[in-house]
Design an enzyme around this catalytic site. Structure first.
Site, PDB file in Angstrom:
ATOM      1  N   TRP A 107      43.673   5.775 -18.191  1.00  0.00           N
ATOM      2  CA  TRP A 107      42.164   5.205 -17.975  1.00  0.00           C
ATOM      3  C   TRP A 107      41.684   4.098 -18.818  1.00  0.00           C
ATOM      4  CZ3 TRP A 107      37.237   5.730 -16.984  1.00  0.00           C
ATOM      5  CH2 TRP A 107      36.221   7.364 -18.246  1.00  0.00           C
ATOM      6  N   ASP A 108      42.222   4.531 -20.299  1.00  0.00           N
ATOM      7  CA  ASP A 108      40.994   4.270 -21.487  1.00  0.00           C
ATOM      8  C   ASP A 108      41.677   3.151 -21.299  1.00  0.00           C
ATOM      9  OD1 ASP A 108      41.668   6.828 -22.140  1.00  0.00           O
ATOM     10  OD2 ASP A 108      41.516   6.525 -23.943  1.00  0.00           O
TER      11      ASP A 108
ATOM     12  N   GLU B 270      36.475  16.926 -19.549  1.00  0.00           N
ATOM     13  CA  GLU B 270      36.851  17.368 -19.114  1.00  0.00           C
ATOM     14  C   GLU B 270      36.597  18.972 -19.370  1.00  0.00           C
ATOM     15  OE1 GLU B 270      40.668  14.089 -19.702  1.00  0.00           O
ATOM     16  OE2 GLU B 270      40.260  15.987 -21.294  1.00  0.00           O
TER      17      GLU B 270
ATOM     18  N   LYS C 145      31.836  17.195 -22.515  1.00  0.00           N
ATOM     19  CA  LYS C 145      32.609  16.410 -23.115  1.00  0.00           C
ATOM     20  C   LYS C 145      32.549  15.317 -23.472  1.00  0.00           C
ATOM     21  CE  LYS C 145      37.620  16.500 -24.737  1.00  0.00           C
ATOM     22  NZ  LYS C 145      39.066  16.414 -23.778  1.00  0.00           N
ATOM     23  N   GLN C 146      32.050  14.098 -22.535  1.00  0.00           N
ATOM     24  CA  GLN C 146      32.293  12.852 -22.739  1.00  0.00           C
ATOM     25  C   GLN C 146      30.684  12.552 -21.489  1.00  0.00           C
ATOM     26  OE1 GLN C 146      36.418  11.745 -22.068  1.00  0.00           O
ATOM     27  NE2 GLN C 146      35.553   9.797 -20.473  1.00  0.00           N
TER      28      GLN C 146
END
Length: 769
Positions: A360-361, A491, A603-604
């Site tokens: 999906w990046d 994640e 994580k992000q």
């Protein structure tokens, strides 16, 4: 502590001094590619120390059988491996009877490598003392041609420094290659044919299972002190999968023995299977006619053309300048938009981790870079890639029990099939479906080209909307629709209920898809008739999408005044990252997964990812509140995290924080923040570095068909500039401490909004604001 051996330089990546423990890291950082193939910066000559050999061909992969402890319904059958391709760069070198091997030399002096990003070549030089006492200097330069993307070029020079030398070059092509990353230690390549002459060699091999056929080729020319020598191999070693030709050059002390090697691949994706060697011979013929210097000049010109549009200049901060150019360079090495069958893998041509070529990046991070720095056809190719895989997305959803044309795009793919086998990501990180839809919206918003939606995009939106409609569950207790058992972008939280970002993008997808169906029905009647015939979409179905969207549940904390990342987030022990002992980081290398999942650490960007996509849905005060709540729990152990935070910190006027996040995203690999660069570079997140400057510091947005800017400048910089290709016109923005200058290449004047005020920019006129 981060690594810091890369020398600051505006246009080059430079390493000085030979250290065995950083060879693998440098193999990643000095990688080269041309969109069709690429390779890690392995030494041409043999090296017996720790090394990660890696050559890669775009689109060629192997379906490695999934390896799991136990099988569950819906598991992907295979994990798509980015294949280590046959090696064409190898040149064994023997000097006075001893093999050159830097791991075994008595001394290595003046070791230097340079990746020249401006001109697109990689150079390595050193002096060394062999075990037999011979001292030599070696100079090796190579590049992968942008002009002929099946061709690579090496110029390898050996100069004895203390005595005369008998130099034997043994260039080879080798298809007996194994992957660093393999589930079952299988061989992936089957040799089919070898052929050779005095200066050329060809190995044809085929991948098992997927049956890609590849001819790996080489062509060799010898020189002594710049004068070409007649070519006659001393010996020829030819096996089933490797051919090695040996050439001897006798040189006096101070004279140069030189091998020029042309090599590369012709692939069955692009040529008839029985014509691969003929196609390779044609590549060789044309390249040999031009010669090394002409080929190098063409390379410099091709890169000059890319930089003319894509370059971002930064004055007064060489490490920041080096960082952004490294990111832009690697993105262009990975994908140039010529072939709609290809996409942007998260490691590009720098490593094998994260099997698969598409995440999906691409839609979430890479599309804006390619829309702005190329023509819109390149961006359209990225969208068409997903349209072409819609049938597979519907199949993926069917395997999980969805019906009626619901589409679930894969988390990881090569050909549209899901090929990632960690259940908490494969089955639960369904937010990727939202990014595919958002990219369609983003493309139209930026280019103004609506034609993509009736032609292809609407079918994708219908499939995605059907998925979200079925994936949402009506909760009688809440009198709302909920989405259960998911993993958001963060994640470090698996199998949660009502991840805010997932619920929010699901609602948006349902509303946007309904809106586009009605628009196409009204304004593009013939397209609508075709789509209705194909998909069976009905008005009652659209009303159901709107019903689910209108009653979507979002977890919220009245106490904190913020949306909660998911149900139960406040049940965690909310210890900030700043209160963690630094020795515990990175968490994914120091903590058990059980401990990570029970922690509050992100994580992000997750909630903040939603605020980035849908910035105009929220007030600045709401962004500030959510940023202040979530950023202190964010460890940024995903490469996709710092760029979003940099953009939002800049929007909030927190320039020191924005700058720190920018430096982290731009130098993530160069400084090895996450201690993993030896596995390859983080290619897709590099587009986020570009966004950090253009959308973050430059404040670029598109609203109602007009470009908006709110330029800011970090105090560490004197000025910066970038270009935007907006609807066929190229606008250059130069931001200084004193103000911002706009210049326009195009036929007609362009109105932009700068800090809320209209500015008219005429072609050829510099406008200062």
């Amino acid at each position: 502590m981060n690594q810091d051996y890369i020398k600051p330089d505006a246009w080059s990546i430079i390493e000085e001094g030979f250290e065995k423990d950083r060879v693998k890291s440098s193999e990643s950082l000095f990688s080269i590619g041309n969109g069709a193939m690429g390779q890690r910066a392995n030494f041409e000559e043999g090296y017996s120390g720790p090394t990660f050999q890696g050559s890669y061909i775009a689109g060629v992969y192997y379906p490695d059988k999934t390896r799991v402890g136990w099988w569950k319904n819906g598991y992907p059958e295979y994990f798509a491996k980015v294949l280590n391709a046959p090696n064409w760069i190898g040149i064994e070198v023997e000097i006075n009877g001893e093999k050159l091997d830097l791991a075994r030399c008595i001394e290595v002096r003046k070791f230097r490598r340079e990746l020249n990003m401006k001109e697109g070549w990689y150079h390595r030089s050193f002096e060394t003392v062999l075990q037999n006492g011979t001292e030599v200097r070696v100079d090796a330069r190579r590049f992968l041609s942008l002009e002929t993307d099946e061709l690579g070029v090496i110029k390898y020079e050996v100069t004895p420094l203390n005595k005369d030398a008998r130099v034997i070059f043994r260039p080879y092509v080798d298809a007996g290659i194994t992957n660093e990353d393999a589930n079952w230690d299988e061989k992936f390549w089957e040799p089919l044919e070898t052929r050779h002459s005095l200066r050329e060699a060809f190995v044809v091999a085929r991948t098992f299972k997927t049956h890609f056929k590849v001819a790996t080729f080489m062509h060799n020319t010898l020189f002594r002190d710049g004068k070409e020598l007649p070519v006659k191999p001393l010996t020829t070693q030819a096996g089933d999968d490797k051919i090695c030709l040996a050439y001897e050059v006798a040189v006096s002390r101070g004279e140069k023995a030189e091998l020029q090697k042309l090599g590369g691949y012709t692939v069955s994706m692009n040529h008839a299977e029985d014509k691969l060697i003929a196609a390779a011979q044609e590549v060789i013929r044309k390249a040999a006619e031009k010669g090394y210097e002409t080929l190098l000049d063409a390379q410099k010109k091709a890169w000059a053309g890319i930089w003319e549009m894509a370059d971002i200049t930064i004055q007064g901060d060489v490490k920041a300048q080096q960082g952004i150019r490294f990111n832009i360079f690697q993105l262009n090495q990975t994908y140039l938009g010529k072939d709609a069958r290809l996409n942007i893998g998260p490691k590009g041509f720098t490593g094998e981790k994260y099997g698969g070529s598409t995440y999906w990046d691409t839609e979430a991070y890479c599309l804006p870079f390619y829309m702005s720095t190329k023509n819109q056809q390149v961006a359209r190719n990225l969208l068409a890639y997903r349209y072409n895989q819609l049938d597979k997305a519907i199949e993926n959803a069917e395997k999980l029990g969805f019906t009626g044309g619901a589409a679930l795009y894969p988390m990881v793919t090569m050909n549209g099939e899901e090929c990632h086998n960690e259940w908490e990501i494969t089955f639960e990180e369904i937010h990727r479906n939202g990014a595919i839809a958002f990219a369609i919206y983003n493309y139209y918003r930026f280019t103004g080209d609506y034609s993509y939606i009736p032609e292809k995009g609407l079918e994708v939106l219908i499939g995605i909307a059907r998925f979200w409609k079925q994936r949402a569950t009506y909760s009688a207790a809440k009198n709302k629709y909920v989405i259960l058992g998911v993993t958001g972008p963060n994640e470090y939280e698996n199998n949660v209920n009502n991840n805010w970002y997932t619920n929010y993008i699901a609602r948006w997808c349902l509303e946007y898809s309904a809106e586009q169906v009605r628009k196409v029905e009204t304004e593009y009647a013939s397209d609508y008739a075709r789509i209705k015939e194909k998909t069976g979409v009905k008005d009652t179905e659209i009303r159901q999408w709107e019903e689910v969207a209108g009653a979507m549940y979002f977890p919220y904390s009245e106490t904190h005044g913020v949306y909660l990342q998911q149900d139960g987030f406040l049940d965690k022990e909310l210890i900030r990252v700043s209160d963690l002992n630094g020795s515990q980081r990175p968490l994914n290398q120091k903590w058990s997964w059980d401990r990570i999942l029970r922690s509050p650490y992100i994580k992000q960007a997750d909630v903040l990812q939603g605020f980035y996509f849908f910035e105009d849905h929220f007030t600045r005060e709401e962004l500030e509140k959510h940023f202040d709540f979530y950023e202190p729990f964010t460890v940024h152990e995903s490469s996709l995290s710092p760029c979003v935070h940099s953009i939002q910190a800049a929007l909030l006027g927190r320039m020191e924080q924005a700058y720190e996040f920018y430096l982290r995203t731009s130098r993530l690999d160069l400084d090895d923040y996450n201690k993993e660069v030896k596995e390859g570079c983080h290619i897709t997140s590099m587009a986020g570095t570009w966004m950090s400057i253009v959308e973050g510091f430059g404040g670029m947005r598109v609203k109602d068909d007009v470009l908006h800017f709110s330029p800011k400048i970090p105090e560490q910089w004197e000025a910066y500039s970038f270009k935007i290709n907006f609807r066929g016109q190229v606008l250059k923005i130069n931001v200084k401490v004193s103000g911002t200058e706009f210049t326009l290449e195009g036929e007609t004047a362009l109105t932009v909004i700068v800090n809320g005020k209209q500015v008219l920019v005429k072609p050829g006129n510099l406008v200062a604001v």
